[in-house]
Write a protein that holds these residues in place. Structure first.
Motif, short mmCIF file in Angstrom:
data_model
loop_
_atom_site.label_atom_id
_atom_site.label_comp_id
_atom_site.label_asym_id
_atom_site.label_seq_id
_atom_site.Cartn_x
_atom_site.Cartn_y
_atom_site.Cartn_z
N GLY A 266 0.79 -1.22 0.00
CA GLY A 266 0.00 0.00 0.00
C GLY A 266 0.83 1.26 0.00
N GLY A 267 0.15 2.38 0.17
CA GLY A 267 0.78 3.68 0.15
C GLY A 267 -0.25 4.74 -0.17
N VAL A 268 0.25 5.90 -0.59
CA VAL A 268 -0.62 7.03 -0.89
C VAL A 268 -0.33 7.49 -2.31
CG1 VAL A 268 -1.25 9.39 -0.27
CG2 VAL A 268 -0.65 7.75 1.52
N ILE A 269 -1.36 7.73 -3.08
CA ILE A 269 -1.18 8.28 -4.42
C ILE A 269 -2.11 9.48 -4.58
CG2 ILE A 269 -2.83 6.60 -5.39
CD1 ILE A 269 -1.23 6.84 -8.03
N LEU A 270 -1.54 10.60 -5.03
CA LEU A 270 -2.29 11.82 -5.28
C LEU A 270 -2.43 11.99 -6.78
CD1 LEU A 270 -0.42 14.18 -2.78
CD2 LEU A 270 -2.37 12.70 -2.32
N LEU A 271 -3.65 12.06 -7.27
CA LEU A 271 -3.92 12.22 -8.70
C LEU A 271 -4.49 13.61 -8.94
CD1 LEU A 271 -5.65 8.78 -9.40
CD2 LEU A 271 -3.25 9.37 -9.75
N SER A 272 -3.89 14.32 -9.89
CA SER A 272 -4.35 15.68 -10.19
C SER A 272 -4.64 15.80 -11.68
CB SER A 272 -3.28 16.70 -9.79
OG SER A 272 -3.70 18.01 -10.13
N SER A 273 -5.92 16.06 -12.01
CA SER A 273 -6.30 16.23 -13.41
C SER A 273 -7.75 16.70 -13.49
CB SER A 273 -6.16 14.92 -14.17
OG SER A 273 -6.67 15.05 -15.48
N PRO A 274 -8.04 17.64 -14.39
CA PRO A 274 -9.44 18.05 -14.58
C PRO A 274 -10.24 17.05 -15.42
CG PRO A 274 -8.03 19.27 -16.08
CD PRO A 274 -7.12 18.47 -15.19
N TYR A 275 -9.55 16.04 -15.97
CA TYR A 275 -10.21 15.10 -16.87
C TYR A 275 -10.47 13.75 -16.20
CZ TYR A 275 -7.91 18.39 -20.02
OH TYR A 275 -7.44 19.53 -20.63
N LEU A 276 -10.24 13.64 -14.92
CA LEU A 276 -10.10 12.35 -14.28
C LEU A 276 -11.44 11.67 -14.01
CD1 LEU A 276 -7.76 10.63 -13.38
CD2 LEU A 276 -7.97 11.60 -11.11
N THR A 277 -11.49 10.38 -14.36
CA THR A 277 -12.60 9.50 -13.98
C THR A 277 -11.99 8.17 -13.57
OG1 THR A 277 -14.12 10.53 -15.53
CG2 THR A 277 -14.72 8.37 -14.69
N VAL A 278 -12.18 7.79 -12.33
CA VAL A 278 -11.61 6.54 -11.82
C VAL A 278 -12.73 5.52 -11.67
CG1 VAL A 278 -10.40 5.42 -9.92
CG2 VAL A 278 -9.77 7.74 -10.61
N THR A 279 -12.59 4.39 -12.35
CA THR A 279 -13.59 3.33 -12.23
C THR A 279 -13.03 2.08 -11.56
OG1 THR A 279 -13.06 2.48 -14.43
CG2 THR A 279 -14.82 4.11 -14.28
N TYR A 280 -11.69 1.94 -11.55
CA TYR A 280 -11.09 0.76 -10.94
C TYR A 280 -11.08 0.92 -9.42
CZ TYR A 280 -7.86 -2.90 -9.65
OH TYR A 280 -7.30 -4.01 -9.07
N LEU A 281 -11.55 -0.07 -8.70
CA LEU A 281 -11.65 0.00 -7.25
C LEU A 281 -10.43 -0.64 -6.60
CD1 LEU A 281 -13.39 0.70 -4.76
CD2 LEU A 281 -14.42 -1.58 -4.95
N ILE A 282 -9.64 0.17 -5.91
CA ILE A 282 -8.47 -0.34 -5.18
C ILE A 282 -8.95 -1.28 -4.07
CG2 ILE A 282 -6.70 0.34 -3.53
CD1 ILE A 282 -5.73 0.86 -6.24
N LYS A 283 -8.31 -2.45 -3.99
CA LYS A 283 -8.76 -3.46 -3.03
C LYS A 283 -7.74 -3.69 -1.91
CE LYS A 283 -11.31 -5.98 -6.62
NZ LYS A 283 -10.84 -5.20 -7.76
N SER A 284 -6.57 -3.06 -1.97
CA SER A 284 -5.56 -3.32 -0.95
C SER A 284 -5.38 -2.09 -0.06
CB SER A 284 -4.24 -3.74 -1.61
OG SER A 284 -3.76 -2.69 -2.42
N HIS A 285 -4.14 -1.83 0.36
CA HIS A 285 -3.89 -0.80 1.36
C HIS A 285 -3.49 0.54 0.76
CE1 HIS A 285 -3.35 -4.70 3.46
NE2 HIS A 285 -3.98 -4.07 4.43
N TRP A 286 -3.85 0.79 -0.48
CA TRP A 286 -3.57 2.07 -1.09
C TRP A 286 -4.66 3.09 -0.74
CZ3 TRP A 286 0.57 3.86 -3.77
CH2 TRP A 286 1.54 2.91 -4.11
N ARG A 287 -4.24 4.33 -0.55
CA ARG A 287 -5.19 5.41 -0.35
C ARG A 287 -5.05 6.39 -1.52
NH1 ARG A 287 -3.43 7.64 3.96
NH2 ARG A 287 -2.89 9.75 3.32
#
Length: 292
Positions: A266-287
């Motif tokens: 796991g860990g932390v990920i910061l995503l920055s974008s005005p176009y962003l659409t996330v459909t994949y569901l993280i299942k582990s210890h990532w935030r």
């Protein structure tokens, strides 16, 4: 001497669509092919040509068709056709064989053309001919419908033979993954040579995630490093900040999937974008934190 192709067609659906498909085969400028037609006699194959071989049989699924075709094909390459579809123009097979020689390939995945109400729709007209590798296969398989349907791709007979019993059991999407792994140089072609009919509500199969679709070497490299004297330098958790443009924002699901597979800690990920659409569901210890 020109290489010969076995065109394999399951004759079903409407008679008009089947006739259109057959016509597209017999008007090809590249004449070195045999046409193997499997039919349950619900439609008629009214053609007279020495290259045509008709088999009256009922095949329950695509796997049975592949096995039957491999058993009867007498050439070095096979191309499956769906009766609702057809080859585009008179030079489709010639273009395929030219590209195959240029790329020194044994597996060619075609560009996709939609056909509806007598019009062609080119969804991937800007796609480039490219070699398929472990680094880009997942992206291509998700983006291009050619990896999720049986028809229109040119396959060396040897590759199908090497699949063994899996030839009759694999789902189409899984079949092309295995073929790409077996092939010496699999390629995706930019040429739009095969028309996929979307008439009467027909749609491409949806992409299906599989655990082994992540083919990158990162996970293995991390394990090697962790087992070495450099283990102390490998963080147990990662913190990433990623800025995404419009194109890469559409591929963010692949990034998240890859991170999860390679770094289950796991860990932390910061995503920055005005176009962003996330459909994949993280299942582990990532935030995941998103800034729009």
């Amino acid at each position: 001497m020109e290489a010969k192709i076995s065109l394999v067609l399951l004759a079903n659906g409407s008679q008009a669509a089947l006739d259109r498909c057959l016509d597209s085969c017999f008007r090809q400028s590249y004449s070195e092919f045999e046409l193997l037609v499997f039919t349950d006699e619900t439609v008629q194959v009214a053609r007279e040509d020495e290259r045509l071989r008709v088999y009256e049989t009922s095949l329950a699924d695509p796997g049975a068709l592949r096995v039957a075709a491999l058993r009867r094909a007498t050439t070095d390459y096979l191309m499956f056709l769906e009766a609702a579809d057809f080859l585009v123009g008179t030079d489709a097979l010639a273009i395929f064989m030219t590209r195959l020689a240029e790329q020194q390939s044994d597996l060619a995945i075609t560009n996709l053309v939609f056909y509806k109400e007598a019009e062609f729709i080119y969804p991937f007209s800007r796609a480039k001919t490219r070699a398929l590798t472990v680094n880009n296969y997942l992206l291509c398989a998700r983006l291009y419908g050619s990896f999720r349907r049986l028809g229109g791709n040119l396959i060396a007979k040897d590759l199908l033979t090497r699949l063994g019993e899996q030839l009759g059991t694999l789902a189409t999407q899984d079949l092309y993954l295995k073929l790409c792994l077996l092939a010496k140089r699999p390629v995706y072609l930019s040429d739009a040579c095969y028309a996929y009919s979307i008439e009467n509500g027909r749609q491409l199969p949806a992409f299906s995630w599989q655990a082994d679709y992540h083919l990158g070497p990162a996970a293995g490299l991390v394990k090697q490093i962790q087992a070495s004297h450099y283990q102390a330098s490998v963080p147990k958790k990662l913190a990433l900040a990623v800025c995404l443009d419009e194109y890469s924002a559409g591929k963010v699901d692949v990034l998240l999937y890859s991170l999860e597979r390679n770094n289950p800690g796991g860990g932390v990920i910061l995503l920055s974008s005005p176009y962003l659409t996330v459909t994949y569901l993280i299942k582990s210890h990532w935030r995941v934190t998103i800034y729009l």
